[in-house]
Scaffold this motif. Structure first.
Motif, PDB file in Angstrom:
ATOM      1  N   LYS A  55       0.846  -1.197   0.000  1.00 18.98           N
ATOM      2  CA  LYS A  55       0.000   0.000   0.000  1.00 18.98           C
ATOM      3  C   LYS A  55       0.879   1.243   0.000  1.00 18.98           C
ATOM      4  O   LYS A  55       1.951   1.249   0.618  1.00 18.98           O
ATOM      5  CB  LYS A  55      -0.907   0.016   1.235  1.00 18.98           C
ATOM      6  N   PRO A  56       0.460   2.340  -0.674  1.00 16.05           N
ATOM      7  CA  PRO A  56       1.276   3.560  -0.672  1.00 16.05           C
ATOM      8  C   PRO A  56       1.340   4.174   0.718  1.00 16.05           C
ATOM      9  O   PRO A  56       0.357   4.190   1.458  1.00 16.05           O
ATOM     10  CB  PRO A  56       0.547   4.478  -1.663  1.00 16.05           C
ATOM     11  N   LEU A  57       2.513   4.673   1.052  1.00 19.75           N
ATOM     12  CA  LEU A  57       2.744   5.279   2.360  1.00 19.75           C
ATOM     13  C   LEU A  57       3.385   6.652   2.194  1.00 19.75           C
ATOM     14  O   LEU A  57       4.035   6.919   1.176  1.00 19.75           O
ATOM     15  CB  LEU A  57       3.669   4.405   3.210  1.00 19.75           C
ATOM     16  N   ASN A  58       3.210   7.491   3.194  1.00 17.22           N
ATOM     17  CA  ASN A  58       3.914   8.766   3.261  1.00 17.22           C
ATOM     18  C   ASN A  58       4.969   8.665   4.356  1.00 17.22           C
ATOM     19  O   ASN A  58       4.714   8.103   5.431  1.00 17.22           O
ATOM     20  CB  ASN A  58       2.962   9.915   3.605  1.00 17.22           C
TER      21      ASN A  58
ATOM     22  N   GLN B 169       9.516  15.301   3.172  1.00 14.82           N
ATOM     23  CA  GLN B 169       8.302  14.515   3.009  1.00 14.82           C
ATOM     24  C   GLN B 169       8.317  13.841   1.648  1.00 14.82           C
ATOM     25  O   GLN B 169       8.562  14.491   0.634  1.00 14.82           O
ATOM     26  CB  GLN B 169       7.058  15.407   3.117  1.00 14.82           C
ATOM     27  N   LYS B 170       8.073  12.529   1.633  1.00 14.87           N
ATOM     28  CA  LYS B 170       8.036  11.793   0.374  1.00 14.87           C
ATOM     29  C   LYS B 170       6.982  10.699   0.450  1.00 14.87           C
ATOM     30  O   LYS B 170       6.566  10.276   1.530  1.00 14.87           O
ATOM     31  CB  LYS B 170       9.398  11.173   0.052  1.00 14.87           C
TER      32      LYS B 170
ATOM     33  N   LEU C 293       6.071   6.759  -0.502  1.00 18.58           N
ATOM     34  CA  LEU C 293       6.675   5.461  -0.788  1.00 18.58           C
ATOM     35  C   LEU C 293       5.686   4.651  -1.607  1.00 18.58           C
ATOM     36  O   LEU C 293       4.658   4.197  -1.091  1.00 18.58           O
ATOM     37  CB  LEU C 293       7.002   4.718   0.516  1.00 18.58           C
ATOM     38  N   PRO C 294       5.942   4.461  -2.898  1.00 21.53           N
ATOM     39  CA  PRO C 294       5.024   3.662  -3.716  1.00 21.53           C
ATOM     40  C   PRO C 294       5.062   2.201  -3.282  1.00 21.53           C
ATOM     41  O   PRO C 294       6.054   1.746  -2.695  1.00 21.53           O
ATOM     42  CB  PRO C 294       5.571   3.840  -5.138  1.00 21.53           C
ATOM     43  N   PRO C 295       4.000   1.449  -3.558  1.00 18.48           N
ATOM     44  CA  PRO C 295       3.935   0.059  -3.102  1.00 18.48           C
ATOM     45  C   PRO C 295       4.649  -0.910  -4.037  1.00 18.48           C
ATOM     46  O   PRO C 295       4.448  -2.118  -3.942  1.00 18.48           O
ATOM     47  CB  PRO C 295       2.428  -0.212  -3.080  1.00 18.48           C
ATOM     48  N   SER C 296       5.486  -0.410  -4.919  1.00 20.34           N
ATOM     49  CA  SER C 296       6.083  -1.239  -5.971  1.00 20.34           C
ATOM     50  C   SER C 296       7.539  -1.611  -5.695  1.00 20.34           C
ATOM     51  O   SER C 296       8.255  -2.015  -6.598  1.00 20.34           O
ATOM     52  CB  SER C 296       6.009  -0.480  -7.299  1.00 20.34           C
ATOM     53  N   TRP C 297       8.012  -1.462  -4.479  1.00 18.69           N
ATOM     54  CA  TRP C 297       9.406  -1.740  -4.120  1.00 18.69           C
ATOM     55  C   TRP C 297      10.357  -0.780  -4.834  1.00 18.69           C
ATOM     56  O   TRP C 297      11.534  -1.073  -4.999  1.00 18.69           O
ATOM     57  CB  TRP C 297       9.787  -3.194  -4.442  1.00 18.69           C
ATOM     58  N   GLN C 298       9.869   0.349  -5.256  1.00 20.43           N
ATOM     59  CA  GLN C 298      10.741   1.352  -5.873  1.00 20.43           C
ATOM     60  C   GLN C 298      11.515   2.071  -4.776  1.00 20.43           C
ATOM     61  O   GLN C 298      10.922   2.644  -3.866  1.00 20.43           O
ATOM     62  CB  GLN C 298       9.909   2.358  -6.658  1.00 20.43           C
ATOM     63  N   PRO C 299      12.859   2.054  -4.823  1.00 19.80           N
ATOM     64  CA  PRO C 299      13.628   2.712  -3.767  1.00 19.80           C
ATOM     65  C   PRO C 299      13.355   4.214  -3.715  1.00 19.80           C
ATOM     66  O   PRO C 299      13.277   4.884  -4.735  1.00 19.80           O
ATOM     67  CB  PRO C 299      15.085   2.436  -4.164  1.00 19.80           C
ATOM     68  N   VAL C 300      13.217   4.728  -2.500  1.00 20.19           N
ATOM     69  CA  VAL C 300      13.043   6.158  -2.262  1.00 20.19           C
ATOM     70  C   VAL C 300      14.121   6.579  -1.265  1.00 20.19           C
ATOM     71  O   VAL C 300      14.244   5.984  -0.185  1.00 20.19           O
ATOM     72  CB  VAL C 300      11.643   6.476  -1.706  1.00 20.19           C
ATOM     73  N   ASP C 301      14.909   7.594  -1.620  1.00 21.33           N
ATOM     74  CA  ASP C 301      16.041   8.000  -0.802  1.00 21.33           C
ATOM     75  C   ASP C 301      15.745   9.258   0.002  1.00 21.33           C
ATOM     76  O   ASP C 301      15.152  10.207  -0.503  1.00 21.33           O
ATOM     77  CB  ASP C 301      17.268   8.259  -1.687  1.00 21.33           C
ATOM     78  N   LEU C 302      16.201   9.237   1.254  1.00 17.19           N
ATOM     79  CA  LEU C 302      16.121  10.393   2.146  1.00 17.19           C
ATOM     80  C   LEU C 302      17.533  10.665   2.648  1.00 17.19           C
ATOM     81  O   LEU C 302      18.154   9.812   3.290  1.00 17.19           O
ATOM     82  CB  LEU C 302      15.194  10.103   3.324  1.00 17.19           C
ATOM     83  N   ARG C 303      18.035  11.853   2.341  1.00 18.39           N
ATOM     84  CA  ARG C 303      19.387  12.221   2.761  1.00 18.39           C
ATOM     85  C   ARG C 303      19.321  13.603   3.410  1.00 18.39           C
ATOM     86  O   ARG C 303      19.547  14.626   2.759  1.00 18.39           O
ATOM     87  CB  ARG C 303      20.332  12.208   1.562  1.00 18.39           C
ATOM     88  N   PRO C 304      19.026  13.650   4.696  1.00 15.82           N
ATOM     89  CA  PRO C 304      18.808  14.948   5.346  1.00 15.82           C
ATOM     90  C   PRO C 304      20.083  15.742   5.582  1.00 15.82           C
ATOM     91  O   PRO C 304      20.036  16.957   5.731  1.00 15.82           O
ATOM     92  CB  PRO C 304      18.147  14.559   6.667  1.00 15.82           C
ATOM     93  N   GLY C 305      21.243  15.081   5.662  1.00 21.59           N
ATOM     94  CA  GLY C 305      22.483  15.785   5.942  1.00 21.59           C
ATOM     95  C   GLY C 305      22.623  16.087   7.420  1.00 21.59           C
ATOM     96  O   GLY C 305      21.665  16.004   8.197  1.00 21.59           O
TER      97      GLY C 305
END
Length: 227
Positions: free
Chosen positions: A137-140, A147-148, A150-162
């Motif tokens: 299921k899609p998540l936020n 804020q991003k 997360l699609p439910p398709s195992w597509q990597p989503v990167d968060l790099r806050p520094g």
């Protein structure tokens, strides 16, 4: 004979262009997968994958990619003819250092399936949280001010806050963003990158989702002789 050679040479060139040697690492999904006997194929040769672990990548292995696929072989499973069962794994054309997740698949003859993601430090930099949503299921996700979705398709989503400041993090269903399913505090580190799998929760006391985190430390990796 010359005519035969003229026909064979283009065919050999075409076959060579379809095969490519590349370094690949592997990650077992869980302890049960880590205990399996799995090899990666190079032509007719079997290379057993050593050091499979659910929380740590294996050492790099030289693997031949043919027509966009590598082939895993389940050495502990046999087909009707008594042969070990092969598992093709799609590898993206642009991938230079794939990480192959070896996952359970009860419907497959091998009981396995593979999923490849790019794992080089240019695509997945140090200091990054790389998230894959396995809930279906899609998540936020909110990390500090980032804020991003997360699609439910195992597509990597990167968060790099520094920076190195601990930041609040929350995950919520996309259709109910104000009702967090998970909250916590994450601390970025310049020399560490984290692969984060978001999973359906299995313990009602812990909430509807669970996280599986695979950290990798740059200094520890360098000490093994790997870049």
């Amino acid at each position: 004979m010359k005519q035969l050679l003229r026909c064979l040479v283009p065919a050999l060139i075409a076959l060579t262009s379809l095969a490519e040697a590349i370094e690949v690492r592997f990650l077992a999904w869980d302890d049960a997968i880590a205990a399996r006997q799995v090899a990666v194929m190079g032509g007719s040769d079997e290379k057993p994958i050593k050091g499979l672990h659910p929380l740590q990548r294996t050492s790099p292995m030289g693997v031949t990619i043919t027509e966009g696929n590598l082939v895993l072989r389940a050495l502990d499973k046999k087909d009707a003819q008594g042969k070990a069962v092969d598992v093709p794994v799609k590898v993206g054309e642009a991938m230079t250092q794939p990480l192959v997740l070896i996952l359970p698949d009860p419907k497959a003859p091998s009981g396995l399936r593979g999923f490849a993601i790019e794992d080089n430090s240019t695509s997945f930099p140090w200091g990054t949280f790389r998230m894959l949503n396995a809930t279906g299921k899609p998540l936020n996700v909110v990390l500090g001010t980032m804020q991003k979705q997360l699609p439910p398709s195992w597509q990597p989503v990167d968060l790099r806050p520094g920076g190195d400041k601990a930041l609040p993090v929350s995950l919520a269903a996309s259709d109910a963003p104000k009702k967090p399913l998970y909250t916590g505090v994450w601390k970025p580190e310049d020399g560490v990158r984290r692969l984060v799998f978001v999973l359906p929760g299995t313990d009602v006391r812990m909430g509807p989702i669970a996280l599986k985190v695979i950290p990798e430390d740059r200094e520890a990796l360098a000490a093994t002789g790997n870049p």
